[in-house]
Write an enzyme that holds these catalytic residues in place. Structure first.
Site, PDB file in Angstrom:
ATOM      1  N   GLU A  15       0.810  -1.209   0.000  1.00 22.15           N
ATOM      2  CA  GLU A  15       0.000   0.000   0.000  1.00 22.15           C
ATOM      3  C   GLU A  15       0.851   1.271   0.000  1.00 22.15           C
ATOM      4  OE1 GLU A  15      -4.094  -1.391   2.132  1.00 22.15           O
ATOM      5  OE2 GLU A  15      -2.511  -0.772   3.508  1.00 22.15           O
TER       6      GLU A  15
ATOM      7  N   ARG B  68      -5.827 -10.639  -5.097  1.00 22.84           N
ATOM      8  CA  ARG B  68      -5.140 -10.056  -3.949  1.00 22.84           C
ATOM      9  C   ARG B  68      -4.987 -11.057  -2.811  1.00 22.84           C
ATOM     10  NH1 ARG B  68      -7.418  -4.817  -0.601  1.00 22.84           N
ATOM     11  NH2 ARG B  68      -6.699  -5.506   1.441  1.00 22.84           N
TER      12      ARG B  68
ATOM     13  N   GLU C   3     -12.641  -1.771  12.254  1.00 19.72           N
ATOM     14  CA  GLU C   3     -12.620  -1.043  10.978  1.00 19.72           C
ATOM     15  C   GLU C   3     -13.749  -1.495  10.059  1.00 19.72           C
ATOM     16  OE1 GLU C   3      -8.906  -1.476   8.905  1.00 19.72           O
ATOM     17  OE2 GLU C   3      -9.657  -0.533   7.064  1.00 19.72           O
TER      18      GLU C   3
ATOM     19  N   ASP D 278      -8.520  -8.627   4.489  1.00 24.32           N
ATOM     20  CA  ASP D 278      -8.238  -7.523   5.407  1.00 24.32           C
ATOM     21  C   ASP D 278      -9.281  -7.403   6.500  1.00 24.32           C
ATOM     22  OD1 ASP D 278      -6.959  -5.392   6.533  1.00 24.32           O
ATOM     23  OD2 ASP D 278      -7.646  -3.924   5.060  1.00 24.32           O
TER      24      ASP D 278
END
Lengths: 726, 726
Positions: free
Chosen positions: A307, A352, A409, A381
């Protein structure tokens, strides 16, 4: 007037015009005063505390925690003695620090460096409870465990408890920036006041250390994995040193994130190439500088080539090259390097979910001894649900740390009640089915992480903290349970999420079974509710862009394919889901399933055998596909979305019934948050159904209400100030 | 075990291993329990509280504040009665709300809408204290005043106190952004949790309201003057409505900042021209929308055409055109518009200190009745010391509000102890010497602001809040005094800063004279210490770029001239200071002095008559210029810089002696902050002396130590994460 009527009178004023005291600051260490016969029982067992004179700072804190616990439980201080003087004595110490303990010849060998033993026995002719360990911090852990027993209403008459941690490094990871912004933080600012450090050391740091020590956490990474080289500058090392002084008495070591390009940004070098001698010398000197200030500094956590973060691949070097350079710098001081496996590259066209495995498995065996590779529980994630990461079990020569995300999150921030115990447990209990590990050990993720399967020297677990400056630490009362369960599982990954929930409820609220039972039930079902109303049946990553607040399954215009929800759900007129099975004739799946051990791959590769909770994670299926309920996939999605909303309504009803057992302030906060959660669950359901229906044009099953608003309404919503931005 | 030994035992644990309870959250409302004979005296006067049944929410809160105050003072609740039943009754109410009060025929006429009367008298045959007013909020203010008397140790036997506020609008201005960042905030984040509103209303909002009401503040501007149109969007109006519900019971009305370009950004219009009918209609509709949600909404605060903010001048309209458009929109609902005079334009080559006057004086008489022009105390920007703003007295037809900055942007953030009472007092007491005001009224700034001089219909005062999410609200204990003194002076600008300091100290710490006297002395000298070590003799604006943390007098490369410290001090080899006297032959001063009334202009224009504290504000003088001490200007600067550092050392010594009177937590925090302040005062002194010496090449006076580091060291320091950035 004695204390209780005073407090009662104050409580009576609460929430009429004035505010209140039960704000959650005390966490699970709240330790309400014990009443009635139980108080007499407890009192009979803690008439005094026996401590050696001149012990270490850690042992002194163990003693004070004992006094504090006793004071809170019995509203009565206990005397400190050098040897048992009364019946009902509690003896604290190690054989090295305490002559009394040394004289007892206790079986401490199996406890290791940090374990403890709590045992009822006669000492010096007096009835006593001994809390002993091989190290002072073990004694401290024992004291906290003892009060867990006291506050959970356990009998204290014939104790024989011992425990040792399964992992060596039990960390919080703070994604905290130097300006006090917390990335993915939903509980205010960072509690680290860098500006006022080192001159002012907030007493809250001590409470932070106490809370962590009470659940066995022994280290903390102060800074964000999206790292800032400034945190390694001399002024910041001074600040970190001051912080370490506040945390050390509770056995908490500090760690920092290392920005890979720091030699350039901070050192003025032309390169950060890990094979460059100047770069290596710079890191060595930097490590020496840190250790001169903080002799027990734990080491570095690194996010590299992920990232946009710099890393060794910028210089055509491997992750092992990068990690080993840092590992060499800290090795002389006993430090470790934790290298994150969460890498995905813009250029790589592959799924990914596959990239971490593809990059790291070939490096197995090439990392220095003091490097741990830190792996998220799943390959994407921190979604509400993911299958376990295929790296677990696939790197037998490399210690793999677990990285859980405690901060929510992707699970509704701090207003959704979602107890993560079942999520953590599901990941740890997953059976990797890998071969070649230690005989007789079931190759679960837990057994990879605790090192037993592959005989790792270093072991560890990391939890991305949900802690901030909010008075309640975690932004809500129930989010404190996620901090708690993380710590308890890091200590012992085989504990049950349900048992831990019960422990937490008893300490945080009450031992009354009329409260404990329904609230534990509510917690245990809460994460599944989130899965249902956000991402049922193996869907993932449908959240709003950037902030991840609310639903946005329609987004398909972001800078890279794998940031788009459409990349993950792949819905079209015919069906939905991500085919991760093998490619056939140049078409078909991403073959991510092949990264699992063959038995697991076979299961996940077969639509019929794939657990329904992972169905669309591994398979792209027609909307008409029949699922186990007999419904079509589309109908089942609608049913599950709706069920999620209904589950929250049930949680609201459960909580409403708990009013008699809870103070007004916490009762109201939890109730208000549940109302927000219900509203947002409905929003999730309606927006997702409106969107998927716009694609498949199918009717809703009978009796299911249409979305409240048209799709365009949901697409129009914007939340520029949602918290936790990167 | 009664309450005190329990608390003592808990206190004994403080700061060994554990943290503490005296964290400052209770502010000046801490209200320690009263002991001994004084407790008996107090008890004899507050045996019960008499309240009418079914009163308003505000009156109910007044009653609960009374009970809370009594409970804290005496650790004993008091009964509530409908009529006096015991000797020592306290009667609360208005003639309209309370038959008991109505029967007393009290002289309430002169108290206005918000004043109160506290009087000892016989009521219904019983000895009583009456707290009465014309409005319920007046009663609330009276209750707070009563407990100020109780907690300050005043006799209660023969009370006859009455008071009414001198200004109508007494506001805090929060420079708080919607993402919870606080511009110039040094106490954590914004306490407004916009993300969780309206679903969750933090109980802290109630404590905020209580604290403000206790000092007479009756309104709050929730949002930053550097405004964001989103705060006027429907979702945010809902959030503000929820907040107003928490503040209303304490008489606090809410206000919002209005971004001038909101009709474009939010309304999709092509212009924000204040004379455009569509724009006017948009604002009218927006005001109607806000008032539908919040019927007692106070109005708008506007920063326009200043520092990049949009405004009417973008359309060649005047400030009056802009303000009047908004004023028309809120007028039907009883709202006001506060239009800031803090304007300075990039293009205008004139002295920045002159621009507000030049722009606003010609507009006097052109503002609608419900517009107030809000003027900072000085013409630059909240410096440690500035002469009073020449606008005060110069706009007799326009209500001028005072804007003070409570947050210490330029006075050391929250770690420097600087009591702002003397700064506020100095500004309010300044004699403008303007003619033409009301006969017999000395034309001080206070008399301009309270409206007496010019007969303003609306009057007001605004304080830029120093409040944040920190547990202590203001980032330090002593910064709470700045919030307190602001509120007390907004109520009565003629109160003395020293008396208010003493009031605050007594309530916040103790009535013990051995503490009160030295601590009040320390506070009273503290702002002068800051002036000395930062900007002595009328210097200004030498702070670090952007964040304003620490010294940076050398900076001369910023985007506009009047952001540079060199613009302000104008030091060269020959001398230092800003010539604001008249221009002669195309050279000379900026003639800013001509903006003052002639007598004042003559004083400030004459070097010999200019108060030395403003010397370099008005004059550029040679380094060799003799000042009143007989020293050269350069020597005097060095002496004053040094004296500032020494003053902080004396404050440290004073505080060290206060250990017996203060709990450990507050004692330590204050002491640690003073140590930071001392270090930073030394930094200020040394950096400024090193810099000015590099320009004038003069030696230091005998006995004065050279700077610790070379100038280059100070110039090299960078603070990218200093708090409070814009």
């Amino acid at each position: 007037m004695n204390a209780r009527p005073l407090l009662a009178a104050l409580a009576a004023l609460v929430f009429s015009c004035s505010s209140a005291a039960e704000d959650g600051y005390d966490l699970w260490l709240r330790a309400a005063a014990i009443k009635g016969a139980r108080a007499d029982e407890v009192r009979s067992h803690i008439s005094e505390v026996v401590l050696p004179e001149g012990g270490s700072e850690v042992l002194r804190c163990a003693g004070e925690e004992f006094r504090r616990g006793a004071l809170r439980a019995l509203t009565q201080d206990v005397p400190v003695e050098k040897a048992p003087a009364r019946e009902g004595s509690v003896v604290l110490g190690t054989p090295a620090s305490s002559p009394v303990v040394a004289g007892l010849a206790l079986p401490l060998q199996s406890l290791g460096d940090e374990g403890y033993l709590i045992r009822s026995q006669i000492v010096g002719g007096k009835r006593a409870i001994v809390i002993a360990a091989n190290s002072d911090v073990g004694v401290l852990y024992g004291v906290f465990q003892f009060f867990r027993l006291v506050q959970s209403g356990q009998p204290l008459g014939a104790l024989d408890v011992s425990s040792r941690p399964s992992t060596k490094i039990r960390l919080l990871n703070h994604w905290d920036n130097l300006d006090q912004h917390v990335e993915r933080g939903y509980a205010g600012q960072s509690i680290w006041n860098w500006h006022k450090l080192p001159g002012w050391v907030d007493p809250r740091y001590t409470d932070y250390a106490r809370a962590n020590a009470s659940i066995g956490i022994n280290g903390t990474v102060l800074t964000n994995v999206n790292a800032n080289a400034t945190s390694l500058a001399p002024a910041y090392i001074e600040k970190a040193k001051a912080l370490s002084g506040a945390l050390r008495p509770y056995g908490i070591r500090i760690y920092l994130t290392a920005r890979f390009s720091a030699p350039i940004e901070l050192g003025g070098l032309k390169t950060a190439d890990p094979l460059d001698p100047g770069v290596r010398a710079w890191w060595k000197a930097k490590a020496d500088e840190i250790y001169a200030a903080i002799p027990d500094f734990g080491g570095f956590l690194v996010k590299a080539n992920s990232e946009g973060q710099p890393g060794p691949q910028d210089y055509k070097r491997t992750h092992a090259d990068g990690a080993n350079m840092l590992a060499e710098a800290v090795a002389p001081h006993g430090g470790v390097v934790m290298w994150r496996a969460f890498v995905y590259s813009n250029e790589t066209p592959t799924d990914r979910a596959k990239q971490a495995f593809d990059e790291f498995v070939p490096l197995d065996g090439r990392f220095n001894e003091n490097v741990l590779v830190q792996v998220k529980n799943g390959a994407i994630d921190f979604q509400p649900r993911e299958p376990f990461h295929p790296l677990f079990g696939a790197m037998p020569k490399t210690p793999l740390m677990m990285e859980f995300q405690i901060t929510k999150e992707y699970l509704g921030f701090s207003t959704h009640l979602a107890y993560l115990g079942p999520l953590f447990e599901e990941a740890l209990d997953a059976d990797t089915r890998v071969k070649g590990g230690k005989k007789g050990v079931r190759p679960t993720v837990a057994k990879v992480v605790d090192g037993e399967l592959h005989g790792y020297k270093y072991t560890g677990m990391a939890g991305v903290a949900n802690i901030g400056s909010d008075r309640s630490w975690s932004g809500s009362i129930f989010d404190q349970a996620n901090w708690y369960v993380y710590g308890r599982l890091a200590w012992d990954p085989e504990l049950s999420a349900r048992d831990i929930a019960e422990e937490w409820v008893r300490q945080t609220f009450t031992n009354d079974p009329a409260f404990v039972k329904p609230v534990v039930e509510m917690m245990m079902g809460s994460r599944e509710a989130v899965v249902d109303y956000m991402t049922p049946l193996g869907l993932a990553h449908l959240m709003g862009t950037g902030h991840h607040y609310g639903p946005a399954p329609w987004v398909n215009d972001l800078g890279r394919a794998d940031w788009n929800p459409t990349y993950y759900h792949r819905a079209d007129a015919n069906g939905i889901g991500f085919d991760r099975g093998p490619a056939k004739d140049g078409k078909g799946g991403s073959d991510a399933i092949s990264q699992y051990a063959p038995e697991v791959a076979r299961q996940f590769g077969d639509v019929k055998k794939t657990p329904e909770q992972f169905l669309l994670w591994f398979h792209h299926l027609p909307w008409s596909h029949r699922v186990s309920s007999g419904r079509s996939l589309w109908d089942e999605l609608v049913v599950r979305y709706t069920r999620g909303v209904e589950s929250v309504a049930k949680m609201q009803a459960t909580w409403e019934g708990m009013k008699p057992f809870v103070d007004e302030e916490r009762f109201k906060q939890v109730g208000d948050y549940l109302a927000i959660q219900h509203e947002e669950a409905q929003w999730w359901r309606d927006a997702c159904i409106a969107y998927f229906q716009s694609i498949n044009k199918l009717p809703l099953p009978d009796g299911y209400a249409p979305p409240k608003h048209p799709l365009e309404y949901y697409k129009s919503l914007r939340f520029p100030y949602a918290p936790g931005r990167t």
